[in-house]
Design a protein around this motif. Structure first.
Motif, PDB file in Angstrom:
ATOM      1  N   TYR A   3       0.850  -1.183   0.000  1.00 38.43           N
ATOM      2  CA  TYR A   3       0.000   0.000   0.000  1.00 38.43           C
ATOM      3  C   TYR A   3       0.889   1.237   0.000  1.00 38.43           C
ATOM      4  O   TYR A   3       2.005   1.223   0.547  1.00 38.43           O
ATOM      5  CB  TYR A   3      -0.891   0.010   1.242  1.00 38.43           C
ATOM      6  N   MET A   4       0.425   2.306  -0.623  1.00 38.26           N
ATOM      7  CA  MET A   4       1.193   3.548  -0.621  1.00 38.26           C
ATOM      8  C   MET A   4       0.267   4.753  -0.573  1.00 38.26           C
ATOM      9  O   MET A   4      -0.887   4.700  -0.995  1.00 38.26           O
ATOM     10  CB  MET A   4       2.105   3.625  -1.851  1.00 38.26           C
ATOM     11  N   GLU A   5       0.808   5.858  -0.016  1.00 38.25           N
ATOM     12  CA  GLU A   5       0.182   7.168  -0.068  1.00 38.25           C
ATOM     13  C   GLU A   5       1.259   8.168  -0.457  1.00 38.25           C
ATOM     14  O   GLU A   5       2.415   8.023  -0.051  1.00 38.25           O
ATOM     15  CB  GLU A   5      -0.426   7.551   1.283  1.00 38.25           C
ATOM     16  N   GLY A   6       0.875   9.166  -1.249  1.00 37.53           N
ATOM     17  CA  GLY A   6       1.894  10.100  -1.698  1.00 37.53           C
ATOM     18  C   GLY A   6       1.349  11.460  -2.066  1.00 37.53           C
ATOM     19  O   GLY A   6       0.139  11.700  -2.093  1.00 37.53           O
ATOM     20  N   GLU A   7       2.279  12.353  -2.343  1.00 34.07           N
ATOM     21  CA  GLU A   7       1.972  13.678  -2.853  1.00 34.07           C
ATOM     22  C   GLU A   7       2.846  13.927  -4.070  1.00 34.07           C
ATOM     23  O   GLU A   7       3.972  13.436  -4.152  1.00 34.07           O
ATOM     24  CB  GLU A   7       2.241  14.752  -1.794  1.00 34.07           C
ATOM     25  N   SER A   8       2.318  14.693  -5.019  1.00 32.08           N
ATOM     26  CA  SER A   8       3.085  15.001  -6.223  1.00 32.08           C
ATOM     27  C   SER A   8       2.827  16.442  -6.645  1.00 32.08           C
ATOM     28  O   SER A   8       1.793  17.029  -6.304  1.00 32.08           O
ATOM     29  CB  SER A   8       2.702  14.055  -7.367  1.00 32.08           C
ATOM     30  N   PHE A   9       3.760  16.960  -7.402  1.00 34.79           N
ATOM     31  CA  PHE A   9       3.652  18.301  -7.955  1.00 34.79           C
ATOM     32  C   PHE A   9       4.096  18.232  -9.418  1.00 34.79           C
ATOM     33  O   PHE A   9       5.124  17.639  -9.734  1.00 34.79           O
ATOM     34  CB  PHE A   9       4.530  19.281  -7.177  1.00 34.79           C
ATOM     35  N   ASP A  10       3.286  18.809 -10.299  1.00 35.68           N
ATOM     36  CA  ASP A  10       3.630  18.742 -11.720  1.00 35.68           C
ATOM     37  C   ASP A  10       3.230  20.028 -12.428  1.00 35.68           C
ATOM     38  O   ASP A  10       2.384  20.783 -11.955  1.00 35.68           O
ATOM     39  CB  ASP A  10       2.958  17.537 -12.394  1.00 35.68           C
ATOM     40  N   SER A  11       3.839  20.247 -13.557  1.00 40.87           N
ATOM     41  CA  SER A  11       3.490  21.382 -14.406  1.00 40.87           C
ATOM     42  C   SER A  11       3.884  21.051 -15.828  1.00 40.87           C
ATOM     43  O   SER A  11       4.863  20.336 -16.075  1.00 40.87           O
ATOM     44  CB  SER A  11       4.217  22.650 -13.947  1.00 40.87           C
ATOM     45  N   GLY A  12       3.074  21.531 -16.778  1.00 39.06           N
ATOM     46  CA  GLY A  12       3.413  21.289 -18.166  1.00 39.06           C
ATOM     47  C   GLY A  12       2.320  21.710 -19.114  1.00 39.06           C
ATOM     48  O   GLY A  12       1.147  21.840 -18.725  1.00 39.06           O
ATOM     49  N   LEU A  13       2.713  21.897 -20.343  1.00 40.64           N
ATOM     50  CA  LEU A  13       1.794  22.192 -21.429  1.00 40.64           C
ATOM     51  C   LEU A  13       2.134  21.225 -22.564  1.00 40.64           C
ATOM     52  O   LEU A  13       3.044  21.462 -23.335  1.00 40.64           O
ATOM     53  CB  LEU A  13       1.943  23.636 -21.891  1.00 40.64           C
ATOM     54  N   GLY A  14       1.421  20.113 -22.591  1.00 43.04           N
ATOM     55  CA  GLY A  14       1.750  19.046 -23.531  1.00 43.04           C
ATOM     56  C   GLY A  14       2.806  18.102 -23.000  1.00 43.04           C
ATOM     57  O   GLY A  14       2.743  16.893 -23.210  1.00 43.04           O
ATOM     58  N   SER A  15       3.783  18.637 -22.292  1.00 49.68           N
ATOM     59  CA  SER A  15       4.806  17.843 -21.611  1.00 49.68           C
ATOM     60  C   SER A  15       5.325  18.675 -20.448  1.00 49.68           C
ATOM     61  O   SER A  15       5.096  19.884 -20.377  1.00 49.68           O
ATOM     62  CB  SER A  15       5.947  17.476 -22.561  1.00 49.68           C
ATOM     63  N   GLY A  16       6.008  18.039 -19.539  1.00 51.57           N
ATOM     64  CA  GLY A  16       6.506  18.769 -18.383  1.00 51.57           C
ATOM     65  C   GLY A  16       7.202  17.855 -17.412  1.00 51.57           C
ATOM     66  O   GLY A  16       7.658  16.764 -17.762  1.00 51.57           O
ATOM     67  N   GLY A  17       7.263  18.299 -16.156  1.00 50.96           N
ATOM     68  CA  GLY A  17       7.956  17.537 -15.129  1.00 50.96           C
ATOM     69  C   GLY A  17       7.058  17.217 -13.957  1.00 50.96           C
ATOM     70  O   GLY A  17       6.008  17.841 -13.748  1.00 50.96           O
ATOM     71  N   ARG A  41       6.684  12.354  -3.363  1.00 51.80           N
ATOM     72  CA  ARG A  41       7.177  11.550  -2.242  1.00 51.80           C
ATOM     73  C   ARG A  41       6.086  10.582  -1.809  1.00 51.80           C
ATOM     74  O   ARG A  41       4.893  10.929  -1.839  1.00 51.80           O
ATOM     75  CB  ARG A  41       7.556  12.468  -1.082  1.00 51.80           C
ATOM     76  N   GLU A  42       6.472   9.371  -1.395  1.00 48.86           N
ATOM     77  CA  GLU A  42       5.507   8.357  -0.978  1.00 48.86           C
ATOM     78  C   GLU A  42       5.959   7.667   0.304  1.00 48.86           C
ATOM     79  O   GLU A  42       7.163   7.493   0.546  1.00 48.86           O
ATOM     80  CB  GLU A  42       5.343   7.289  -2.057  1.00 48.86           C
ATOM     81  N   VAL A  43       4.984   7.230   1.094  1.00 49.19           N
ATOM     82  CA  VAL A  43       5.218   6.265   2.154  1.00 49.19           C
ATOM     83  C   VAL A  43       4.681   4.939   1.635  1.00 49.19           C
ATOM     84  O   VAL A  43       3.567   4.870   1.098  1.00 49.19           O
ATOM     85  CB  VAL A  43       4.529   6.670   3.475  1.00 49.19           C
ATOM     86  N   VAL A  44       5.488   3.891   1.749  1.00 47.86           N
ATOM     87  CA  VAL A  44       5.187   2.610   1.107  1.00 47.86           C
ATOM     88  C   VAL A  44       5.191   1.500   2.151  1.00 47.86           C
ATOM     89  O   VAL A  44       6.143   1.369   2.942  1.00 47.86           O
ATOM     90  CB  VAL A  44       6.223   2.295   0.009  1.00 47.86           C
ATOM     91  N   TYR A  45       4.137   0.693   2.151  1.00 41.29           N
ATOM     92  CA  TYR A  45       4.030  -0.484   3.011  1.00 41.29           C
ATOM     93  C   TYR A  45       4.240  -1.735   2.171  1.00 41.29           C
ATOM     94  O   TYR A  45       3.593  -1.911   1.126  1.00 41.29           O
ATOM     95  CB  TYR A  45       2.647  -0.557   3.667  1.00 41.29           C
ATOM     96  N   ASP A  46       5.127  -2.608   2.642  1.00 41.50           N
ATOM     97  CA  ASP A  46       5.408  -3.885   1.979  1.00 41.50           C
ATOM     98  C   ASP A  46       4.935  -4.992   2.913  1.00 41.50           C
ATOM     99  O   ASP A  46       5.536  -5.235   3.959  1.00 41.50           O
ATOM    100  CB  ASP A  46       6.913  -3.982   1.714  1.00 41.50           C
ATOM    101  N   PHE A  47       3.847  -5.672   2.544  1.00 45.76           N
ATOM    102  CA  PHE A  47       3.285  -6.695   3.419  1.00 45.76           C
ATOM    103  C   PHE A  47       4.006  -8.037   3.310  1.00 45.76           C
ATOM    104  O   PHE A  47       3.725  -8.947   4.098  1.00 45.76           O
ATOM    105  CB  PHE A  47       1.794  -6.872   3.118  1.00 45.76           C
TER     106      PHE A  47
END
Length: 251
Positions: free
Chosen positions: A40-54, A58-64
């Motif tokens: 399971y994972m939860e995360g946040e992201s930030f992006d920007s672009g017009l047709g393409s971008g970056g 960051r995520e917290v990841v649980y490995d069962f």
């Protein structure tokens, strides 16, 4: 200490020697591979672009499969039907974690081996932020290049966009945050601290998504699903570890 930083079991056999273990008839286990475990994972992201971008996040990841939790950060490129600037939080189930523990006696760990590196994916959503700040949301999917590890997620976003919707592909590289270490939810005998594991998932302990209100309520169902998976996988983990320790003579 199942809730702290104590080491996991020092030896567990490779997946090829695992057993079919949840047998209600109490029949002695038969040697057979186990399928890859869930996570399971939860995360946040930030992006920007017009047709393409970056994009970065960051995520917290649980490995069962190893009953561990760790943090990863990533960055990469996006492309497609995208014309926006903003951020998002997301959550969802994972699959493909291996029942191997060959790194328990070194500075490497299995969760790092399984989850770091290149991932590719796609997300589709809608937005109310046309030339102004608005909110949106959607669903997505991602996988490793070999397809062994992957996940799906729901996301909620906020930002400024030029379109009422988005269909975006992404290609990111994940890095393990070694400075934050790993949280172990099982002791050296394979006993899982279910109270700690379930409590951390439901409360969002250490999650990048913990910003309250509407955003957190939007991923509540994902946390409930993660708890259900964790309980099932914990039963497998405990039975497997018990069998592994009992059959590890000479190791």
């Amino acid at each position: 200490d199942p809730s702290g930083t104590s080491a996991p079991p020092m030896y567990l056999p490779p997946a090829s020697t695992l057993v079919s273990i949840l047998d209600p008839c109490d029949i002695p286990p038969q040697i057979a591979p186990l399928p890859p475990s869930l996570g399971y994972m939860e995360g946040e992201s930030f992006d920007s672009g017009l047709g393409s971008g970056g994009i970065f996040g960051r995520e917290v990841v649980y490995d069962f499969a190893t009953m561990t939790r760790a943090y990863f950060n990533y960055e990469g490129k996006i492309g497609g039907l995208v014309a926006s600037f903003g951020g998002a939080i997301y959550a969802g189930p994972l699959w493909g974690f291996e029942w191997k523990h060959e790194y328990t006696v070194s500075d490497k760990i299995q969760i790092e081996k399984d989850y770091k590196g290149l991932f590719e994916g796609l997300y589709i959503g809608v937005s109310t932020g046309l030339l102004t700040v608005g909110v949106g949301g959607g669903i997505g999917y991602f996988h490793s290049p070999d397809g062994n590890v992957g996940g799906i997620f729901d996301y909620v976003s906020a930002g400024i966009g030029l379109l009422p919707g988005e269909i975006v592909s992404f290609r990111t590289v994940y890095k393990y945050e070694k400075n934050n270490g790993v949280r172990y939810y099982a002791d050296s005998n394979g006993k899982v601290n279910l109270g700690s594991l379930v409590g951390d998932i439901l409360s969002g302990d250490g999650s990048p998504t913990n910003m309250g209100g509407y955003f957190c309520s939007a991923i509540g169902s994902q946390r409930a699903g993660a708890v259900s998976a964790a309980l099932t996988q914990a039963a497998i983990y405990e039975a497997y570890t018990k069998w592994a320790i009992e059959n590890a003579s000479g190791q």
